[in-house]
Scaffold this motif. Structure first.
Motif, PDB file in Angstrom:
ATOM      1  N   HIS A 164      -2.254   4.753  -1.844  1.00 53.63           N
ATOM      2  CA  HIS A 164      -0.979   4.592  -1.149  1.00 53.63           C
ATOM      3  C   HIS A 164      -0.751   5.780  -0.216  1.00 53.63           C
TER       4      HIS A 164
ATOM      5  N   ASP B 266      -2.251   4.322 -10.348  1.00 52.69           N
ATOM      6  CA  ASP B 266      -1.222   5.034  -9.551  1.00 52.69           C
ATOM      7  C   ASP B 266      -0.185   5.730 -10.407  1.00 52.69           C
TER       8      ASP B 266
ATOM      9  N   ASP C  68       0.820  -1.208   0.000  1.00 52.33           N
ATOM     10  CA  ASP C  68       0.000   0.000   0.000  1.00 52.33           C
ATOM     11  C   ASP C  68       0.853   1.256   0.000  1.00 52.33           C
ATOM     12  N   SER C  69       2.128   1.118   0.349  1.00 50.16           N
ATOM     13  CA  SER C  69       2.924   2.338   0.449  1.00 50.16           C
ATOM     14  C   SER C  69       3.672   2.671  -0.843  1.00 50.16           C
TER      15      SER C  69
ATOM     16  N   CYS D 219       4.102   1.705  -5.392  1.00 45.40           N
ATOM     17  CA  CYS D 219       3.659   0.929  -6.552  1.00 45.40           C
ATOM     18  C   CYS D 219       4.858   0.790  -7.492  1.00 45.40           C
TER      19      CYS D 219
END
Ligand code: A3P
Length: 306
Positions: A189, A180, A8-9, A11
């Motif tokens: 994110h 993203d 999630d932090s 990509c």
């Protein structure tokens, strides 16, 4: 605290998937940037000096940064209600930004500033100066629902030089957003990365939709977070000064004269509402973003209204 998974932090660099390139684009630790974001700031984030009484306003772009900055600025300096109108972008340093061709060095300017410093940033949590966490600087984060956020960012992409005055379609933009492939990184994110700090006493996590519902309550909440006592009259004046209608007319914040914004394409103070997404999304696009939202935030306790 919500479950935030490792992926999630960040990509992966997916530049090859998308024909549209912003000027000087590069990926840095899973985040897309353009030429106006200084790589040196990202690289030196462990040595950037932060102070205990710094106040950072951190947002994903187009989430109400300018609005909350203005409120915080007036709470810290109520005398500005009577003063002239120095442009916000000149009085508040923008941590990682350096307008290409411009001469302002925000990091250098920050060193000379008196405390408490008010600083703007759009950086994802994993790229933020580490001292802000160790010294427990004050951080106000503002998030916004992804539907209105995407619409607002689309108009911004079209009107700002750093995004190459994007001329593509709304649908092509939305597909980049959902993957993203957007400057300052993916929406989920960003808001989930910062959500990890939601319960820390030096962090105030706000949502655009809540601010919109209760502007006065938000001013009071920020005042209390900053440890500022304000009398009723000052409070009223700040609420009035920071209403969308006032800010739209205020050259210090509406960026009509900013060198990098073509406000004839889209004004910076555009609509200022919750729900403008309904004027842009097709039924299919809405299903797509709802699916995205479910996948990214479905199993977390961070939720947005739209
Ligand atoms: P819209 O494009 O939906 O109108 P940022 O400052 O992060 O770039 O965010 C800009 C968005 O916040 C724009 O959204 C802008 O109109 C909105 N905004 C700015 N000031 C506002 C205010 N006082 N009240 C409501 N919305 C505001």
């Amino acid at each position: 605290m919500s479950e935030v998974r490792e992926h999630d932090s960040v990509c992966t660099d997916n530049s090859d998937e998308f024909p549209y390139k912003v000027p000087g684009q590069y990926f840095y630790e899973g985040v897309l940037f353009n030429q106006d974001v200084r790589k040196s700031v990202l690289e030196s984030r462990d040595s950037i000096e932060c102070r205990e009484d710094d106040v950072f306003i951190v947002t994903y772009p187009k989430s109400g940064t300018t609005w909350i900055l203005e409120i915080a600025n007036l709470l810290l300096h109520p005398e500005k209600l009577d003063g002239g109108s120095e442009a916000q972008e000149r009085s508040v340093p923008f941590l990682e930004f350096h307008l290409t061709g411009g001469s302002v060095d925000h990091i250098e300017n920050m060193k000379k500033m008196a405390s408490p410093r008010l600083i703007k940033s759009h950086l994802a949590e994993h790229l933020f100066p580490t001292q802000a966490f160790t010294k427990k600087s004050k951080i106000i984060y503002v998030g916004r629902n992804p539907k209105d956020n995407a619409v607002s960012y689309y108009h911004f992409y079209k009107s700002v030089s750093g995004f190459g005055y994007y001329k593509g379609s709304w649908d092509a933009f939305l597909q980049m957003y959902l993957k993203d492939h957007i400057v300052w990184g993916g929406w989920s994110h960003h808001c989930l990365g910062w959500w990890k700090h939601n319960h820390e006493s030096n962090v105030l996590y706000l949502k655009y939709e809540d601010v919109k519902k209760d502007e006065r309550g938000t001013v009071e909440k920020i005042a209390s977070f900053l440890g500022k006592e304000v009398d009723q009259q000052t409070l009223e004046r700040i609420v009035t000064h920071c209403s969308f209608e006032s800010m739209k007319k205020n050259p210090a914040v509406n960026r009509e004269d900013a060198a990098d914004v073509d406000s004839s394409v889209s004004p910076f103070m555009r609509k200022g509402i919750v729900g403008d997404w309904k004027n842009h999304f097709t039924v299919a696009q809405n299903e797509q973003i709802e699916q995205y939202y479910k996948e990214r935030l479905g199993n977390t306790d961070l939720q947005f209204e739209w």
